[in-house]
Scaffold this active site. Sequence first.
Site, PDB file in Angstrom:
ATOM      1  N   SER A 240     125.696 -10.117  85.810  1.00  0.00           N
ATOM      2  CA  SER A 240     124.799 -10.804  86.537  1.00  0.00           C
ATOM      3  C   SER A 240     123.751 -11.706  85.941  1.00  0.00           C
ATOM      4  O   SER A 240     123.364 -12.546  86.470  1.00  0.00           O
ATOM      5  CB  SER A 240     124.253  -9.900  87.555  1.00  0.00           C
ATOM      6  OG  SER A 240     123.448  -9.000  86.806  1.00  0.00           O
TER       7      SER A 240
ATOM      8  N   SER B 228     109.058   3.785  92.739  1.00  0.00           N
ATOM      9  CA  SER B 228     109.999   4.415  93.473  1.00  0.00           C
ATOM     10  C   SER B 228     111.036   3.838  94.164  1.00  0.00           C
ATOM     11  O   SER B 228     111.712   4.624  94.949  1.00  0.00           O
ATOM     12  CB  SER B 228     109.583   5.678  94.201  1.00  0.00           C
ATOM     13  OG  SER B 228     108.232   6.127  93.323  1.00  0.00           O
TER      14      SER B 228
ATOM     15  N   GLU C 210     122.681  -7.055 102.601  1.00  0.00           N
ATOM     16  CA  GLU C 210     121.412  -6.957 101.549  1.00  0.00           C
ATOM     17  C   GLU C 210     121.580  -5.796 100.680  1.00  0.00           C
ATOM     18  O   GLU C 210     120.575  -5.245 100.604  1.00  0.00           O
ATOM     19  CB  GLU C 210     120.032  -7.076 102.220  1.00  0.00           C
ATOM     20  CG  GLU C 210     119.659  -8.568 102.612  1.00  0.00           C
ATOM     21  CD  GLU C 210     119.170  -9.172 101.492  1.00  0.00           C
ATOM     22  OE1 GLU C 210     119.610 -10.422 101.231  1.00  0.00           O
ATOM     23  OE2 GLU C 210     117.977  -8.623 101.122  1.00  0.00           O
TER      24      GLU C 210
END
Length: 408
Positions: A184, A338, A388
Site C-alpha cells: 500500500s 487505542s 470504510e
Amino acid sequence: MAEFTLELNDDQKQVRDWLHGFAKDVIRPAAAEWDEREETPWPVIQEAAKVGIYSLDFYAQQFFDPTGLGIPMAMEELFWGDAGIALSIVGTGLAAVGVLANGTEEQIGTWIPQMYGDADDVKVAAFCSSEPDAGSDVASMRTRAVYDEAKDEWVLNGTKTWATNGGIANVHVVVAVVDPDLGSKGHASFIVPPGTPGLSQGQKFKKHGIRASHTAEVVLEDVRVPGSCLLGGKDKLDERLARARERAKKDGERVKNAAMATFEASRPAVGAMAVGTARAAYEVALDYARTRQQFGRPIIDNQGVAFQLADMRTQIDAARLLVWRASWMATTGKPFTSAEGSMSKLYASEVAKKVTAQAIQILGGNGYTREYPVERMHRDAAIYTIFEGTSEIQRLVIARTLSGMPIR
Ligand SMILES: Cc1cc2nc3c(=O)[nH]c(=O)nc-3n(C[C@H](O)[C@H](O)[C@H](O)COP(=O)(O)OP(=O)(O)OC[C@H]3O[C@@H](n4cnc5c(N)ncnc54)[C@H](O)[C@@H]3O)c2cc1C
C-alpha cells in the site's frame, strides 16, 4: 484550559437545527421514492446545493469546528433524514477529502469546485480505491499507473469496484499502484478530469440498502492524465517512494499492513452516519410503542417492549459519545493510542444494525412492510459494518493497536 462540556454551543445548535430542518422537510419526504427508484436523487442534491449544504465551504466550516463536533453532528442529522439520500449528498466529500489530504493548493483550487459544480448545474465526484480482489486487503490493488516521461502523462489501467458515484462523477479520484513491490506504500492518487477517454462505468450495482446512492464499477483502459493530475506532484511521490523502499528493506511486513490503521480520523464520521440511522429508527419505534394498543393498553406498557427501547437509546447515546470522543481527538491532534476512531465506527455501526432490527420487531407486521420506514432503515444500516473498513477489520486494527501484536 477549556471547561469540560458535552453541551453544544449556540453556533453548533443553530447549524444542527438548520440541518435537522432540511433532513425533516426535504430528505425524509423523498426517501421512499428514491429508495424504490434506485437512482441518484439529483433534485434533492440540487436543493442541498441551493441552501449551501452541498458545498465544500459547508464541510470545511464543520471540519474546522475547534471542538471536532461539526462533522459528526452534520452527518448524524443528514443520515437521520435518510441514509441513501444523505450519502448522495456527502459522497462527493470522500473524493474531496482525498484531494485535500494529498493535493497541492493548485490541485485543490482546480478540482474541488469541479467536483461540486454549482446549484444550477450540480456535479458529483467519486473516490475509487476498492477493486474486485482488493477490498479489505488494499495492498492487493492491481490498477497500475505508469509514467510516460516523454509526454509527462500517467497511463492508468485497471478495474475499480463499489465506487460511490463511479461513472456518473464529473471528477474521479483513482488510487493506483506506482510501485508494486511496496504494497500500500506504493500507491498514489490521481485525478481523472471530466470527459477523459478510457474511463467508463462498468456494472451499476443493485443494492440491499442505501439505494438512492449510486454504486458502480469504474473501468480504466489506457486512461491518460497529465502529470499535473498526480496528487501532491511527482517530486513528493519520488521522495515518499524512496523513504518507503528504505523502510521496506528493514521491515517489509509492517509496510504491507500499514494501510489498515490510516483511517482513524475519518472513521468517526461513518460512526456518526450510523448513529443518525439508529436514532431515526429508535424514534419511530418509540412513537409506535406509545400509540399501538394491544390487550387494551399501549404496547410500551409491556416491559419486554419498554426495556428494548431503553437498551436502544442507551446504546445510541454510547455510540454517539464514542464518535464525539474520536472526533474531538482527531481535531485536537490527540494520538489514537487505542484505535479510538475504529472503536467508534465499530460500535456505532453494530448498534445501527441491532437497533434498526429491534425497531422492526417493535412495529410487528407494519415494521416488515414498506408502509413504515424502519425496514428501509434496517437495510440501510447494513452498509455501516461494511464500508470504510468492515467490523472485522476494525477489530483487527483495535486488537493490533492495543496489543502491538501482528494479529491475523
Ligand atoms: C455501497 C458501497 C459503497 C462503497 N463505496 C466505496 C467507494 O466510494 N470507494 C471505494 O473505494 N470503496 C467503496 N466501497 C468498498 C468497501 O470499502 C469494501 O466493500 C469494503 O472495504 C470491504 O471489502 P470487500 O467488499 O472486498 O470485502 P472483503 O475484504 O472480501 O471481506 C469479506 C469478508 O471477509 C472479512 N475479512 C476480510 N479480511 C479479514 C481479516 N483479515 N480478518 C477477519 N475478517 C476478514 C470481512 O470483514 C468481510 O466480512 C463501497 C462498498 C459498498 C458496499
